[in-house]
Structures are given as structure tokens and as C-alpha cells.
Design a protein around this motif. Sequence first.
Motif, PDB file in Angstrom:
ATOM      1  N   MET A 273      31.862 -30.708  12.692  1.00 54.31           N
ATOM      2  CA  MET A 273      32.588 -29.038  12.986  1.00 54.31           C
ATOM      3  C   MET A 273      33.552 -28.736  11.805  1.00 54.31           C
ATOM      4  O   MET A 273      33.110 -27.977  10.819  1.00 54.31           O
ATOM      5  N   LEU A 274      34.217 -30.016  11.521  1.00 56.09           N
ATOM      6  CA  LEU A 274      34.667 -30.040   9.297  1.00 56.09           C
ATOM      7  C   LEU A 274      33.656 -30.329   8.205  1.00 56.09           C
ATOM      8  O   LEU A 274      33.973 -29.126   7.597  1.00 56.09           O
ATOM      9  N   ASP A 275      32.873 -30.439   8.477  1.00 53.39           N
ATOM     10  CA  ASP A 275      32.007 -30.803   7.473  1.00 53.39           C
ATOM     11  C   ASP A 275      31.098 -29.165   7.889  1.00 53.39           C
ATOM     12  O   ASP A 275      31.390 -29.303   6.835  1.00 53.39           O
ATOM     13  N   LEU A 276      30.963 -29.035   8.646  1.00 53.94           N
ATOM     14  CA  LEU A 276      30.238 -27.839   8.222  1.00 53.94           C
ATOM     15  C   LEU A 276      31.400 -26.961   8.050  1.00 53.94           C
ATOM     16  O   LEU A 276      30.526 -25.489   7.291  1.00 53.94           O
ATOM     17  N   ALA A 277      32.664 -26.349   7.957  1.00 53.52           N
ATOM     18  CA  ALA A 277      33.413 -26.179   7.731  1.00 53.52           C
ATOM     19  C   ALA A 277      33.445 -25.503   5.960  1.00 53.52           C
ATOM     20  O   ALA A 277      33.489 -24.556   5.197  1.00 53.52           O
TER      21      ALA A 277
ATOM     22  N   LEU B  95      26.854 -41.347  14.047  1.00 55.44           N
ATOM     23  CA  LEU B  95      27.138 -40.387  15.202  1.00 55.44           C
ATOM     24  C   LEU B  95      27.933 -38.817  14.199  1.00 55.44           C
ATOM     25  O   LEU B  95      26.741 -38.157  15.011  1.00 55.44           O
ATOM     26  N   ARG B  96      28.651 -38.808  13.506  1.00 52.44           N
ATOM     27  CA  ARG B  96      29.018 -37.634  12.758  1.00 52.44           C
ATOM     28  C   ARG B  96      27.990 -37.051  12.187  1.00 52.44           C
ATOM     29  O   ARG B  96      27.652 -35.356  12.644  1.00 52.44           O
ATOM     30  N   ASP B  97      27.033 -37.373  11.175  1.00 46.30           N
ATOM     31  CA  ASP B  97      25.752 -36.585  10.497  1.00 46.30           C
ATOM     32  C   ASP B  97      24.803 -36.967  11.596  1.00 46.30           C
ATOM     33  O   ASP B  97      24.011 -35.422  11.681  1.00 46.30           O
ATOM     34  N   GLN B  98      24.525 -37.416  12.722  1.00 44.91           N
ATOM     35  CA  GLN B  98      23.348 -36.703  13.477  1.00 44.91           C
ATOM     36  C   GLN B  98      23.963 -35.386  14.516  1.00 44.91           C
ATOM     37  O   GLN B  98      23.037 -34.313  14.480  1.00 44.91           O
TER      38      GLN B  98
ATOM     39  N   GLU C  51      30.365 -16.022  16.866  1.00 47.74           N
ATOM     40  CA  GLU C  51      31.658 -17.056  18.645  1.00 47.74           C
ATOM     41  C   GLU C  51      32.297 -18.176  17.776  1.00 47.74           C
ATOM     42  O   GLU C  51      32.373 -18.556  17.290  1.00 47.74           O
ATOM     43  N   VAL C  52      33.335 -18.112  18.961  1.00 45.14           N
ATOM     44  CA  VAL C  52      34.508 -19.501  18.617  1.00 45.14           C
ATOM     45  C   VAL C  52      33.429 -20.509  19.730  1.00 45.14           C
ATOM     46  O   VAL C  52      33.546 -20.138  20.496  1.00 45.14           O
ATOM     47  N   TYR C  53      33.515 -21.912  19.187  1.00 40.39           N
ATOM     48  CA  TYR C  53      33.222 -23.063  20.401  1.00 40.39           C
ATOM     49  C   TYR C  53      33.741 -24.043  19.353  1.00 40.39           C
ATOM     50  O   TYR C  53      34.356 -24.360  18.747  1.00 40.39           O
ATOM     51  N   SER C  54      34.558 -24.459  20.934  1.00 42.34           N
ATOM     52  CA  SER C  54      35.066 -25.753  20.897  1.00 42.34           C
ATOM     53  C   SER C  54      34.743 -27.110  20.993  1.00 42.34           C
ATOM     54  O   SER C  54      33.422 -26.889  21.250  1.00 42.34           O
ATOM     55  N   ALA C  55      35.016 -28.043  20.590  1.00 47.14           N
ATOM     56  CA  ALA C  55      34.713 -29.251  19.793  1.00 47.14           C
ATOM     57  C   ALA C  55      34.463 -29.773  21.531  1.00 47.14           C
ATOM     58  O   ALA C  55      33.132 -30.299  21.497  1.00 47.14           O
ATOM     59  N   PRO C  56      35.200 -30.049  22.563  1.00 42.44           N
ATOM     60  CA  PRO C  56      35.054 -30.140  23.850  1.00 42.44           C
ATOM     61  C   PRO C  56      33.881 -29.737  24.034  1.00 42.44           C
ATOM     62  O   PRO C  56      32.964 -30.551  25.113  1.00 42.44           O
ATOM     63  N   GLY C  57      33.557 -28.576  24.084  1.00 35.63           N
ATOM     64  CA  GLY C  57      32.667 -27.720  25.269  1.00 35.63           C
ATOM     65  C   GLY C  57      31.347 -28.318  24.623  1.00 35.63           C
ATOM     66  O   GLY C  57      30.517 -29.162  24.825  1.00 35.63           O
ATOM     67  N   LEU C  58      31.662 -28.645  23.096  1.00 32.46           N
ATOM     68  CA  LEU C  58      30.111 -28.959  22.579  1.00 32.46           C
ATOM     69  C   LEU C  58      29.620 -30.724  23.407  1.00 32.46           C
ATOM     70  O   LEU C  58      29.061 -31.016  22.609  1.00 32.46           O
TER      71      LEU C  58
ATOM     72  N   VAL D 276      32.007 -34.843  17.615  1.00 37.67           N
ATOM     73  CA  VAL D 276      31.537 -33.143  17.302  1.00 37.67           C
ATOM     74  C   VAL D 276      33.123 -32.747  16.208  1.00 37.67           C
ATOM     75  O   VAL D 276      32.818 -31.428  15.609  1.00 37.67           O
ATOM     76  N   ARG D 277      33.407 -32.816  16.376  1.00 41.48           N
ATOM     77  CA  ARG D 277      35.300 -32.676  15.458  1.00 41.48           C
ATOM     78  C   ARG D 277      35.087 -32.224  14.040  1.00 41.48           C
ATOM     79  O   ARG D 277      35.015 -31.369  13.197  1.00 41.48           O
ATOM     80  N   GLU D 278      34.467 -33.947  13.865  1.00 39.53           N
ATOM     81  CA  GLU D 278      34.637 -33.978  12.161  1.00 39.53           C
ATOM     82  C   GLU D 278      33.102 -33.426  12.016  1.00 39.53           C
ATOM     83  O   GLU D 278      33.031 -32.955  10.699  1.00 39.53           O
TER      84      GLU D 278
END
Length: 241
Positions: A59-63, A16-19, A37-44, A55-57
Motif C-alpha cells: 500500500m505504501l508503494d501504491l501511495a 510477496l510485496r510485489d504480488q 473508501e478507506v481500507y486497513s492493511a489487516p483487513g486486506l 500488504v502495508r508495504e
Amino acid sequence: MGHLKHRNLITTRERLRDQVAHALRAALISGELRPGEVYSAPGLAEDFGISATPVREAMLDLAREGLVEPVRNKGFRVTEVNERDLDQYTEIRSLIEVPTIGLITRTAAREDLEALRPVADEIVRAARDHDLIGYLEADRQFHLSLLALCGNDRLVETVGDLRKRSRLYGLTVLDERDQLIPSAEEHLELLDLMLAGDAKGAEKCMARHLGHVRSLWAKGKEEEPAVKRGAGTGRKPRTTR
């Protein structure tokens, strides 16, 4: 209304994280998630219909890829790519991909090249059908699969990373105006040159294609102010909640 139009991309629990990361990269490239823009993990996560953890995981990969940066107690800001960055990424890609295409033209088996024709056709079909997500995925698959024929996994990995970092913005507006179709058709031209054994012609086509991609990015940036005013999308993305 949520941030993303393609929430149904998340279909199973497997990887799921990769998807999620893949869907977010597509949203970054298509312009659904905006630079700065700033996006929150709960919002996404609400848009995807899943919990915030994957989603948070993701986003950390994307970071780690430099696509977003954490903002304390708020979420993640989409990083901006400036003209100098993109020129440098394009230069590196040209230094790698142009001669590699010549090498592959001279050494690859004909059946391996022919196997990529359905993917090249899919790029053109997606561009004509305004299937932006399909276009981006087929484009990625074509280029990385073609480069893989050189047998150098690290080269393919490096180009894949450069492609992520030199992401295109504003493609939604360009897609709506059919301005992606010429770039899409260049994949078929490249493949035909390679199948004909024309290494020099293939190298020139690849160099032109990378230049075309660079010009599309610049054109997309020029369209950004209009998009931010609501043109083309009819909505304004939300930031953190």
C-alpha cells in the motif's frame, strides 16, 4: 465476506510485496476497491490470507504512485481521479504513444510484432470470457511490450506510470454488458495495420483506441452510483475494521 474476489493470486513468498501490489492495482482498476473508501492493511491481509506487513508495504508503494493515500490510524484511502486529471493523462499518453506507434511501425522487425499476436488474442478472449483480471493484465502486457520495441526504457516506464494513474473504474459493470469487447478487438486491428506497414493508419488507430479507453472510463463513472447501491456485485465492500 472480504474485500477481494481474487485472493488466490497470492501463491508464493517470493516477491510477496510485489504480488500484493499487483493484485491491489487490479482490484483498484476493476472497482473492487472503491475511490474514497478507506481500507486497513489487516483487513486486506485477511482477504489474502497473509500477514499485514507485505500488504502495508504494498500500500505504501501504491501511495507513492498516487493510487492511495495514508489515513492516520485507519489505513489507506483510495484516491479519486477527476475528469480533468484523466483528460490530462490521456493527452500526455496520446502525445507519447501515437507518434511512437508510427515509429515502431516503420522500424520494428515483423517477427517482433507477430510475437504480440497471442497477447492481443488473449485480450479479446479475456473480454469475451468476462475474465477482467486477465483482460487488464494482457492489455498492460501488450501496450508496454509494443512500446518497448522503440528501445526507450524511460518512455515505457513513463507510460506505465500514466496507465496506473489513469486507472479505469466501473469496469465490472461494463464487462458484464460486453462493452469491453470493441476496445479489446482494437488491439488486433492495430497489430494488423502495423504488420501491413501502415504507419499513418496505425497512428490513427492508436489515437482512436486511447479515445475509446477514455470514453469507457467516463461510462464506468456513470455506472458508479448503481454499483454502490449493490447492482452487479451483490455486495458492499467493507472499509476499515
